[in-house]
Design a protein around this motif. Sequence first.
Motif, PDB file in Angstrom:
ATOM      1  N   PHE A 350       0.831  -1.206   0.000  1.00  0.00           N
ATOM      2  CA  PHE A 350       0.000   0.000   0.000  1.00  0.00           C
ATOM      3  C   PHE A 350       0.866   1.257   0.000  1.00  0.00           C
ATOM      4  O   PHE A 350       0.600   2.221  -0.726  1.00  0.00           O
ATOM      5  CB  PHE A 350      -0.913   0.015   1.222  1.00  0.00           C
ATOM      6  CG  PHE A 350      -1.606   1.328   1.452  1.00  0.00           C
ATOM      7  CD1 PHE A 350      -2.705   1.693   0.691  1.00  0.00           C
ATOM      8  CD2 PHE A 350      -1.145   2.213   2.416  1.00  0.00           C
ATOM      9  CE1 PHE A 350      -3.342   2.908   0.889  1.00  0.00           C
ATOM     10  CE2 PHE A 350      -1.763   3.430   2.625  1.00  0.00           C
ATOM     11  CZ  PHE A 350      -2.869   3.786   1.854  1.00  0.00           C
ATOM     12  N   LEU A 361      -5.497   6.997  -3.030  1.00  0.00           N
ATOM     13  CA  LEU A 361      -5.721   6.380  -1.725  1.00  0.00           C
ATOM     14  C   LEU A 361      -4.729   6.885  -0.691  1.00  0.00           C
ATOM     15  O   LEU A 361      -5.093   7.186   0.453  1.00  0.00           O
ATOM     16  CB  LEU A 361      -5.617   4.858  -1.841  1.00  0.00           C
ATOM     17  CG  LEU A 361      -6.757   4.155  -2.582  1.00  0.00           C
ATOM     18  CD1 LEU A 361      -6.437   2.672  -2.755  1.00  0.00           C
ATOM     19  CD2 LEU A 361      -8.066   4.318  -1.825  1.00  0.00           C
ATOM     20  N   ARG A 362      -3.458   6.981  -1.099  1.00  0.00           N
ATOM     21  CA  ARG A 362      -2.428   7.385  -0.149  1.00  0.00           C
ATOM     22  C   ARG A 362      -2.495   8.866   0.201  1.00  0.00           C
ATOM     23  O   ARG A 362      -2.408   9.239   1.366  1.00  0.00           O
ATOM     24  CB  ARG A 362      -1.029   7.078  -0.719  1.00  0.00           C
ATOM     25  CG  ARG A 362      -0.466   5.746  -0.350  1.00  0.00           C
ATOM     26  CD  ARG A 362       1.044   5.729  -0.508  1.00  0.00           C
ATOM     27  NE  ARG A 362       1.471   6.367  -1.735  1.00  0.00           N
ATOM     28  CZ  ARG A 362       1.603   5.745  -2.889  1.00  0.00           C
ATOM     29  NH1 ARG A 362       1.322   4.458  -2.977  1.00  0.00           N
ATOM     30  NH2 ARG A 362       2.001   6.379  -3.968  1.00  0.00           N
ATOM     31  N   LEU A 365      -7.184   9.943   0.661  1.00  0.00           N
ATOM     32  CA  LEU A 365      -8.045   9.229   1.600  1.00  0.00           C
ATOM     33  C   LEU A 365      -7.327   8.863   2.905  1.00  0.00           C
ATOM     34  O   LEU A 365      -7.889   9.015   3.995  1.00  0.00           O
ATOM     35  CB  LEU A 365      -8.595   7.966   0.937  1.00  0.00           C
ATOM     36  CG  LEU A 365      -9.558   8.202  -0.235  1.00  0.00           C
ATOM     37  CD1 LEU A 365     -10.061   6.882  -0.777  1.00  0.00           C
ATOM     38  CD2 LEU A 365     -10.736   9.072   0.207  1.00  0.00           C
ATOM     39  N   ALA A 366      -6.091   8.374   2.796  1.00  0.00           N
ATOM     40  CA  ALA A 366      -5.382   7.944   4.004  1.00  0.00           C
ATOM     41  C   ALA A 366      -5.219   9.076   5.016  1.00  0.00           C
ATOM     42  O   ALA A 366      -5.518   8.896   6.203  1.00  0.00           O
ATOM     43  CB  ALA A 366      -4.027   7.342   3.635  1.00  0.00           C
TER      44      ALA A 366
END
Length: 508
Positions: A350, A361-362, A365-366
């Motif tokens: 990930f 995503l990184r 969202l993360a």
Amino acid sequence: MHRSDVLIVGAGPTGLVLALWLVAQGVRPRIIDLNRQPATTSRALAVQARTLELYQQLDLTGHVLRHGHTVAAINLWVKGAPVAHLPLTRIGEGLTPYGFLQIFPQDEHERFLIERLRAEGISVERGVELRGFIDQGDQVQVQLLHPDGHLESAETLYLAGCDGARSTVRHGLGSGFPGGTYQQVFYVADVQGQGPTFNGELHVDLDEADFLAVFPLAGNGRARLIGTVRDERAARAESLRLEDISRRAIDHLKVQVDQLNWFSTYRVHHRVTEQFRVGRTFLLGDAAHVHSPAGGQGMNTGIGDAINLAWKLASVITGRADETLLDSYEPERIGFARQLVATTDRVFTFATAQGPVADLLRTRLAPLLIPRALALGAVREWLFRTVSQLTLNYRHSALSDGAAGHVHGGDRLPWVNAGGRDNFTALQTLEWQVHVYGKAGKDLQAVCATEGLRLHVFDWHPEHGEAGLARHALYLVRPDGYVALATGDHPAPALSDYLARSPRRPTP
């Protein structure tokens, strides 16, 4: 011919801890290492809470805390700015005496363990190479090449391979090492520098640039940079210098390097050997399992291997247990190693995945979801328990039985400090013992006296129930602090029954 009870091959943290725990339980091991000098550089940094708990048994923890560095927080960065601040100082409060992340570099760690071992009258034999070994059924015959060219034939009751990912012991056993190798090349740089990331906290860049984490070290302006190289430069990893590393991640984290103390590159594998034990030979640490550095698990897992094996070997060698006790080492440790490799692989994948979806995503969202998730007490506790290895258990072991409260046979004994008594203090004796939180009947007292078991009775406090313990229940605790038997029903006969069918024999 030199004869030893245990020959330890490899003097990294795993081998050194194995030797120290054997000495503390009445066994004098022999320890050799191919390297002429102790390591002066290292990759492992984190000393997890479970390791600190176990180190308390031999009074090692204080040194690690005094000479290491406690990380106050983790910061996630995106596009040159911090986007999430995750406090760590109280993340494990109430679960352990060490509810934080401690940094203590492996080279310093090894020097400390070597000094402690030397104080016990045992020195590492340097420049000695294991050239071969034969398990003869009642002992292991080994061939050792010394620095002066002398080839020594020696005998040992048990052989412990703590000699790293390229283990000579593992190769000699013919045990497979299935898994794979990450495409990325890792680099490690120990630097003196300045900038916002040199504030004593951990900083991680989540951008699409090469992965980079800045780990704080003890002392002003000291840090360890751990990053990846994944383009054409990876093909020439051995010749890379810090100047060859992409500046994107370093610039994003605003790292200014004033002095480079050392720099190294390496490839990371994710593998678990097929066998942790063959006859009288055992594999531990990197010789048995290697994985990504995600979560700071590698060195701590090797130390866990060593302590698990040490009390079992010591019990057998000193005649306090049947040799079948050694059968429990592999099933207790290999399952955790496989789970760890799978988990760290997912986390690392990930963190380093490429492409627009992975980047979204990184970087979006993360940073948004992670702080919100960690604001929830249950999530924060689960994360700490997992990373700190407090959740590691042996419930499926042949040595584990029963349950009382929320504690099952095979679980780590919960830590409680109540009424002026810390229940972990009793574990410093490195012996089988019985804990009762409440009252112990006379029949149980009689069984403990007959079987040579020390009985610790703690006055009941609400904190015991909050930790998952049951009032008046019996907890038979192993020398490594894990519960072997937990029961609240008829504790005296239950204990007698367990001891009658276990490989442990009563202490004379």
